[in-house]
Design a protein around this motif. Sequence first.
Motif, PDB file in Angstrom:
ATOM      1  N   ASN B 376       0.825  -1.213   0.000  1.00  0.00           N
ATOM      2  CA  ASN B 376       0.000   0.000   0.000  1.00  0.00           C
ATOM      3  C   ASN B 376       0.861   1.266   0.000  1.00  0.00           C
ATOM      4  OD1 ASN B 376       0.775  -0.718   2.552  1.00  0.00           O
ATOM      5  ND2 ASN B 376      -1.231  -0.424   3.498  1.00  0.00           N
ATOM      6  N   MET B 379       1.736   1.832  -3.510  1.00  0.00           N
ATOM      7  CA  MET B 379       0.546   2.328  -4.196  1.00  0.00           C
ATOM      8  C   MET B 379       0.432   3.839  -4.035  1.00  0.00           C
ATOM      9  SD  MET B 379      -1.955   1.493  -6.069  1.00  0.00           S
ATOM     10  CE  MET B 379      -3.510   2.175  -6.635  1.00  0.00           C
ATOM     11  N   PHE B 394      -7.425  -5.187  -3.988  1.00  0.00           N
ATOM     12  CA  PHE B 394      -6.831  -4.722  -2.734  1.00  0.00           C
ATOM     13  C   PHE B 394      -7.090  -5.809  -1.692  1.00  0.00           C
ATOM     14  CE2 PHE B 394      -6.012  -0.255  -3.719  1.00  0.00           C
ATOM     15  CZ  PHE B 394      -6.803  -0.076  -4.856  1.00  0.00           C
ATOM     16  N   GLN B 396      -7.023  -6.584   2.131  1.00  0.00           N
ATOM     17  CA  GLN B 396      -6.885  -6.003   3.481  1.00  0.00           C
ATOM     18  C   GLN B 396      -6.299  -7.039   4.435  1.00  0.00           C
ATOM     19  OE1 GLN B 396      -7.427  -3.035   1.892  1.00  0.00           O
ATOM     20  NE2 GLN B 396      -7.613  -2.552   4.065  1.00  0.00           N
ATOM     21  N   THR B 417      -6.822   2.262   2.440  1.00  0.00           N
ATOM     22  CA  THR B 417      -7.214   1.651   1.174  1.00  0.00           C
ATOM     23  C   THR B 417      -8.415   2.382   0.580  1.00  0.00           C
ATOM     24  OG1 THR B 417      -6.356  -0.486   1.781  1.00  0.00           O
ATOM     25  CG2 THR B 417      -8.087  -0.463   0.136  1.00  0.00           C
ATOM     26  N   GLN B 420      -7.264   5.397  -1.001  1.00  0.00           N
ATOM     27  CA  GLN B 420      -6.599   5.130  -2.278  1.00  0.00           C
ATOM     28  C   GLN B 420      -7.615   4.856  -3.375  1.00  0.00           C
ATOM     29  OE1 GLN B 420      -3.816   1.960  -1.454  1.00  0.00           O
ATOM     30  NE2 GLN B 420      -2.327   3.342  -0.552  1.00  0.00           N
ATOM     31  N   CYS B 433     -12.287  -1.783  -9.050  1.00  0.00           N
ATOM     32  CA  CYS B 433     -11.533  -2.111  -7.838  1.00  0.00           C
ATOM     33  C   CYS B 433     -12.253  -3.202  -7.057  1.00  0.00           C
ATOM     34  CB  CYS B 433     -11.387  -0.884  -6.941  1.00  0.00           C
ATOM     35  SG  CYS B 433     -10.485   0.428  -7.726  1.00  0.00           S
ATOM     36  N   ILE B 435     -12.116  -5.098  -3.468  1.00  0.00           N
ATOM     37  CA  ILE B 435     -11.505  -4.988  -2.140  1.00  0.00           C
ATOM     38  C   ILE B 435     -11.840  -6.249  -1.351  1.00  0.00           C
ATOM     39  CG2 ILE B 435     -11.398  -3.641  -0.010  1.00  0.00           C
ATOM     40  CD1 ILE B 435     -12.347  -1.250  -1.767  1.00  0.00           C
ATOM     41  N   VAL B 499      -2.864  -4.795  -4.655  1.00  0.00           N
ATOM     42  CA  VAL B 499      -2.284  -3.953  -3.606  1.00  0.00           C
ATOM     43  C   VAL B 499      -2.509  -4.647  -2.269  1.00  0.00           C
ATOM     44  CG1 VAL B 499      -2.281  -1.690  -2.552  1.00  0.00           C
ATOM     45  CG2 VAL B 499      -2.858  -1.923  -4.957  1.00  0.00           C
ATOM     46  N   ALA B 501      -2.547  -4.480   1.690  1.00  0.00           N
ATOM     47  CA  ALA B 501      -2.583  -3.526   2.796  1.00  0.00           C
ATOM     48  C   ALA B 501      -1.815  -4.129   3.966  1.00  0.00           C
ATOM     49  CB  ALA B 501      -4.016  -3.217   3.184  1.00  0.00           C
TER      50      ALA B 501
END
Lengths: 150, 793
Positions: B376, B379, B394, B396, B417, B420, B433, B435, B499, B501
Amino acid sequence: MTELLHTETIPQFSICVQCGRCSSGCPVAFESEDTPRKIIRFLQWGWLKEACESPFLWLCASCQVCSVRCPRGVKIPEIMLALRRTAQQKGWIMAGEKLLFYRTFMKMVKKKGRISELHLGLATALGKMPSHPIEDALLFLKLLKRGKIR
Amino acid sequence: MEKTKVPSKVGLFIFDPGGGLARAIDLEAVLQKLTKAKNVARCEVIRDLWETNFHDSIKKDLAAGDINRILWVGRFSPDQEKKIQSELASEGLNPYLHEWCDLGEQGIGQNGGDGVDRGAETQKALILIQMALARTRLLEPLEPLSLPAVDAVLIVGAGVAGLHTATSFMDLGKRVYLIDKESGVGGKVASLSRLYPRICDPRCGLEYEIQKLKESDKVEVHTLSLIKSLAGSPGNFEVTIEKRPRYVNEERCNACGECMRACPIVIPEQSTPIPLFSTAPALQGAMNLLKSRKKAIHPATPMPYPSAFVIDRMHCPPECRECVKACPTQAVELEQSPSEAVFRVGTVILTTGWDPYPLSKVEEYGYGLYPNVISNLEMERLLENPPEFRELGFIQCAGSRDERHLNYCSSVCCSATLKQVRYLKEKAPDARCYIFYQDIRTPGFDEELYQQVKSLSDVIFIRGNPSTVKPEGDTGKLRIRAEDTLSGKEVSLSLDLLVLAGGMTPSDGSRDIAQLLNLPQNNFGFFESHLQCHPEESQRTGIYVGGACRGPMNVSQSIESSHRAAMEALAFLNETVLIEPTYPVVDVTKCDKCKRCMEDCPFTAFYFDANGFPAPDLAKCRQCGNCMGTCPIAAISLRHFTIKQTAARIQAIKASFIGKEEPVILAFLCKNDAYYAARSAADSGLPIPPNVFFIKVPCAGSVSNALVADAISFGIDGILIAGCVDGQCHYVKGNQLVKTRSGDLSDKLKKMMIEPERVRFENLEIRDSRRYVELVNSYIRELKAMGPNPFKV
């Protein structure tokens, strides 16, 4: 219900946070409606019967991917084994023919003390109606040729 | 210090405004006994505290030297105590020559006299007053100390917390030394793209603070510096810092950049992942962005303040002199060597910040293995110029809340996040995206950010974490499989960029400083503090910790936290540090230098004096008395709470005052909570058995084994020591210390042929009044079963 599992020295399933890492890594979960996460969730609710009746129990290959990935250290294969025993004891088995393999296996062990792969394969294949008889036969020949079945 | 000893002349005043005491006990008999007691010069019952005649007569007696200490019996409010003390101080009576004896808190006269043995109550009251009298005789006049202090502060770490705190101190007119191990200020926040919740540029806020620093002559910034040693005591620290060479003269360099143009060496800022398969064009762009084009000579990083350039000599070829030749101001000095500087400061604030968790340890997500798996923080750098990605994932809690990695929540990654995603969608509205989350944690107003992101199109929240990430053939994409636990369906996605986190860990600098200054750290390596009451106090007096070195927190929280640290540090930034005169004193004629006090002091306040005896550093000392409790030969005493005074009090207890068969308990109660539990038990009318006397102590850990053995040898049947619940002690570990000492004690008791069960340790919380009474009653039953103490006469 909890006593039943605790007597089997099962790590607590209540610490599971339902992140789903076990199910997303599971190599056999695609075969079943249920996933390891769901089975644990049933146990968290106390739905032992639902957990035991799930066909997923009999799919689990104890490959340990789930417990390696688990962020909380839940020993999922051990829970599955305990549930299988519980399902047997209580007669909560939905997927009857899936048990055939295990029963044949145990019968052989009891009788001879060891496993003959040829016998086990044949007994399981013939014990139920094989779904792909020709493919199975071809696979059998292939395995035999490579010396995998003795 | 030699003074002719004036004999104690105690004025004893029993304050009984409503006559309640006279109803509960036989006051006349008590008075008769006390009037004849040793050292009592005057003994009266008073009804009105503020009667002028009464005051005049005290003042007259004081002036004539007829009384020189006063024992007040009864319930006085803190305000009354203060007023009496200050009024009589003007007549020359030192405030430490008053003794207060509250009979009510010990349970006398509190339950209306029903079913209470009046004779026993009277006896108990008499003993209590005699105990207080015994202490009053030994009281000494004390004066507070004031030690000189330096009004300068050292701030370690010039990140966002350090910078903000430095400017606040500057505004207060304090001198500030701000040091950082990097070549420039700004810390981690300078490398972020945006800050939530306002999605603003972090450099804006930092620049504003730096501007203030530049204009001030109160702040000295030392970059490339580390603490080498810290000597002295709070108020008067002497800090030595070690400065790595910059190879550029700070005064001469005017940051024209000629050297950088001439420098032939480009250095990688970090090791970029090795691409394993042919990379897609968008990915190539991303990778180029992540690579830095930093030269070996470059402006200070993360933010170019001080403005002088810096050379990374690690990467320089030995004979290269290009920068020296190019520099128009002759600022490049390749011969510089490390230097040291020494400052005198009153207090130290640590804002040493955090480091990202090394995500390559989370093997299943392929960080470091696949180029399009980034952290992250990376990123943040991509966000400024996002390449054309269509599908982004993403994950987490990558390594957080995981017993294999970080077993805690870093509390900022969810909001980060979301920030972002929100910012990315502004710049690239077509990006999809995904997540993957376990729980979205957006405390407080961060919820708004969550709702904003939820309302965006093509942002899909998947509750469930993937277990592995695999490359998808040689397309340069990633294949990710996860269970959407809400629908129970499996999702399989093809992503351009993933990405992770990752969480926050204490920075390497924090760990080094913890080791250097002997600061306690918690299980995760963050600085330890008393989180509820003194969150910013490290357990070393005069050293405060703020910001993310204390625990995961976001930017605004870390600024808040460092300011709280600054607030507490201000106490050491005056011209003087005031010390209450109730500090511990080591009796060097007794001390055998066993160093137990040094080891057990929760604040490491002890040092060796010129003769090798341990001595408390008064500025560091918090006066908890754990040294007094731990000293095996009772050579350490807190002033105003000396071993002698307490021993005299214990001696005044007549262990068989209600018959030899009735056990008598002496309780030592921690003044922070167990004392309040006992007091409120009495105040709320719970039946307190007459068998128990308590002594209020500064901390359970201040109870000396010698006193306990004393009490047993005077025939007291049971000793109860009550302190805080584990982990809640205000003095870190007093309650644990007393438990570890219990081993010694039971040996001692066994030698005296006494059952070790005659001493009990309990944890009492401040509202445990009912438990206190139950505890006392059950202990009485146990002791009855055990039989009377053989020493009892």
